[in-house]
Design an enzyme around this catalytic site. Sequence first.
Site, mmCIF file in Angstrom:
data_model
loop_
_atom_site.group_PDB
_atom_site.id
_atom_site.type_symbol
_atom_site.label_atom_id
_atom_site.label_comp_id
_atom_site.label_asym_id
_atom_site.label_seq_id
_atom_site.Cartn_x
_atom_site.Cartn_y
_atom_site.Cartn_z
ATOM 1 N N LYS A 78 2.723 18.082 72.027
ATOM 2 C CA LYS A 78 1.545 18.952 71.894
ATOM 3 C C LYS A 78 1.928 20.379 72.280
ATOM 4 O O LYS A 78 2.974 20.624 72.879
ATOM 5 C CB LYS A 78 0.381 18.439 72.733
ATOM 6 C CG LYS A 78 0.670 18.166 74.179
ATOM 7 C CD LYS A 78 -0.616 17.713 74.842
ATOM 8 C CE LYS A 78 -0.484 17.606 76.329
ATOM 9 N NZ LYS A 78 0.148 16.361 76.774
ATOM 10 N N GLY A 115 10.952 15.101 64.870
ATOM 11 C CA GLY A 115 10.407 14.599 63.619
ATOM 12 C C GLY A 115 10.016 15.760 62.716
ATOM 13 O O GLY A 115 10.367 16.921 62.992
ATOM 14 N N ASP A 116 9.249 15.481 61.677
ATOM 15 C CA ASP A 116 8.941 16.536 60.697
ATOM 16 C C ASP A 116 8.166 17.706 61.308
ATOM 17 O O ASP A 116 8.471 18.873 61.028
ATOM 18 C CB ASP A 116 8.217 15.947 59.482
ATOM 19 C CG ASP A 116 6.877 15.305 59.838
ATOM 20 O OD1 ASP A 116 6.691 14.930 61.019
ATOM 21 O OD2 ASP A 116 6.026 15.168 58.955
ATOM 22 N N ASP A 141 8.480 6.369 63.376
ATOM 23 C CA ASP A 141 7.680 6.245 62.147
ATOM 24 C C ASP A 141 8.545 6.223 60.879
ATOM 25 O O ASP A 141 8.076 5.802 59.818
ATOM 26 C CB ASP A 141 6.676 7.397 62.050
ATOM 27 C CG ASP A 141 5.846 7.566 63.315
ATOM 28 O OD1 ASP A 141 5.620 6.556 64.009
ATOM 29 O OD2 ASP A 141 5.435 8.704 63.615
ATOM 30 N N ARG A 185 2.156 6.284 62.539
ATOM 31 C CA ARG A 185 1.397 7.451 62.061
ATOM 32 C C ARG A 185 0.888 7.158 60.652
ATOM 33 O O ARG A 185 0.352 6.081 60.415
ATOM 34 C CB ARG A 185 2.240 8.723 62.147
ATOM 35 C CG ARG A 185 1.394 9.928 62.432
ATOM 36 C CD ARG A 185 2.152 11.175 62.827
ATOM 37 N NE ARG A 185 3.363 11.448 62.112
ATOM 38 C CZ ARG A 185 3.661 12.607 61.561
ATOM 39 N NH1 ARG A 185 2.791 13.593 61.601
ATOM 40 N NH2 ARG A 185 4.805 12.813 60.981
ATOM 41 N N GLU A 236 -1.282 1.330 62.265
ATOM 42 C CA GLU A 236 -2.393 1.992 62.966
ATOM 43 C C GLU A 236 -3.245 2.875 62.053
ATOM 44 O O GLU A 236 -4.433 3.052 62.293
ATOM 45 C CB GLU A 236 -1.861 2.815 64.139
ATOM 46 C CG GLU A 236 -0.874 3.913 63.717
ATOM 47 C CD GLU A 236 -0.349 4.732 64.880
ATOM 48 O OE1 GLU A 236 -0.736 4.497 66.031
ATOM 49 O OE2 GLU A 236 0.484 5.634 64.620
ATOM 50 N N ARG A 286 8.297 2.537 71.550
ATOM 51 C CA ARG A 286 9.128 3.744 71.716
ATOM 52 C C ARG A 286 10.080 3.622 72.896
ATOM 53 O O ARG A 286 10.975 4.450 73.057
ATOM 54 C CB ARG A 286 8.233 4.969 71.931
ATOM 55 C CG ARG A 286 7.278 5.204 70.799
ATOM 56 C CD ARG A 286 6.876 6.624 70.603
ATOM 57 N NE ARG A 286 6.551 7.377 71.787
ATOM 58 C CZ ARG A 286 5.518 8.228 71.867
ATOM 59 N NH1 ARG A 286 4.695 8.345 70.829
ATOM 60 N NH2 ARG A 286 5.304 8.939 72.944
HETATM 61 O O1 F6P Z 1 5.016 9.790 65.985
HETATM 62 C C1 F6P Z 1 5.308 8.816 66.929
HETATM 63 C C2 F6P Z 1 4.053 8.151 67.426
HETATM 64 O O2 F6P Z 1 4.432 7.113 68.312
HETATM 65 C C3 F6P Z 1 3.132 7.622 66.340
HETATM 66 O O3 F6P Z 1 3.597 6.394 65.798
HETATM 67 C C4 F6P Z 1 1.839 7.515 67.095
HETATM 68 O O4 F6P Z 1 0.754 7.617 66.197
HETATM 69 C C5 F6P Z 1 1.872 8.697 68.030
HETATM 70 O O5 F6P Z 1 3.240 9.067 68.138
HETATM 71 C C6 F6P Z 1 1.339 8.451 69.407
HETATM 72 O O6 F6P Z 1 1.344 9.648 70.123
HETATM 73 P P1 F6P Z 1 1.100 9.764 71.691
HETATM 74 O O7 F6P Z 1 2.419 9.494 72.367
HETATM 75 O O8 F6P Z 1 0.660 11.159 71.880
HETATM 76 O O9 F6P Z 1 0.084 8.751 72.085
#
Ligand code: F6P
Length: 359
Positions: A78, A115-116, A141, A185, A236, A286
Amino acid sequence: MGEVKRIGILTSGGDCAGLNAVIRAVVFRATEYDWKVLGISRATNGLMARPPEFTPLEIEKVDRSLTHGGTFLGTTNKGNPFAFPMPDGQILDRSEEIIEGYRMLGLDAMIGIGGDGSMAILRKLAQQGGMNLVTIPKTIDNDVDITERSIGFDTAVNIATEALDRLHFTAASHSRVMILEVMGRDAGHIAISAGIAGGADVILIPEIPYKISNLCRRLDERQAQGKNYSLIIVSEAVKTESGDAISCVHAHGEQRYGGIGQYLADSIHACNGAETRVMVLGHVQRGGTPSPLDRLLASVFGVAAVDLIAEGKFDRMVGWHDRRVIDVPIQNAIARYCVVDPESTLVKTARGLGIYLGD
Ligand code: F6P
């Protein structure tokens, strides 16, 4: 020995398994050139801080990090520096502070692992500030275009597959429909891969619409064949049958996907009375030790990124294609969001196995 360079490395966006393995490979390769590597803290935030926050990286520091999850540099997903939310509520463009931080550290080049979204931000910063940037794709993702694989995807698929393996037994014991909600995502790469590998009966991905009635028909057919349980894996970002996205808003106001599993559980129960349970796999996808494939990819990408800097090739992303490492303009890699192609081999394979995929 060539000219001594100072290169920075940072991790940006959501973490994943294999990031520390990339950092290790970069440090190992840079040491071969006799260059200095500075690990920037918490993505571009480290360059925004005064003094800039970094850790000098040497082989002794990263030697054992091949198997470690997360990123020891820290990261953030963020706070876009071009529209950075300040504590007092103001939104500021802080890009010049990052560029100044890069110059204060005397960096000749920077490797950004992201990532992108992160790559787009880093590229914009590099163009604005004349920074020499090379990027390495990472994301569970697997939605970065051009590269067939990104760091972290394989580990996430392994974890989701293992979850399905475990759910088989409890689903069979209780004659239930078990629903596994996975991340990804807006793309269904994790679900389609883990769904096939883990023997799911239903795979729902955002790229293919579905109908609850058709899904339930498939579950009823299994019952009629004497199978007392079913496994569903759902991405999701799958929408409700009527096309609504399901998401939740976290404490700091960030909106994230979540909840489609429970929607399906309720809809299936209402449709055919099946006993349903939901497991939301979440951030466990993750974390943890990277798979051998992710360690391999991390090593390949780390070495290749440093070699690109040695060749003076910038504004490029390393990637994996046709069994070898490639490098492409970052612009090409972020131009298109890579979703699951409904005509792809994996989709055809899933259908060929009798798995319900929607439509
Ligand atoms: O982009 C990676 C990811 O794990 C997505 O699969 C998921 O939607 C998002 O990040 C979750 O983000 P956070 O860690 O902010 O909850």
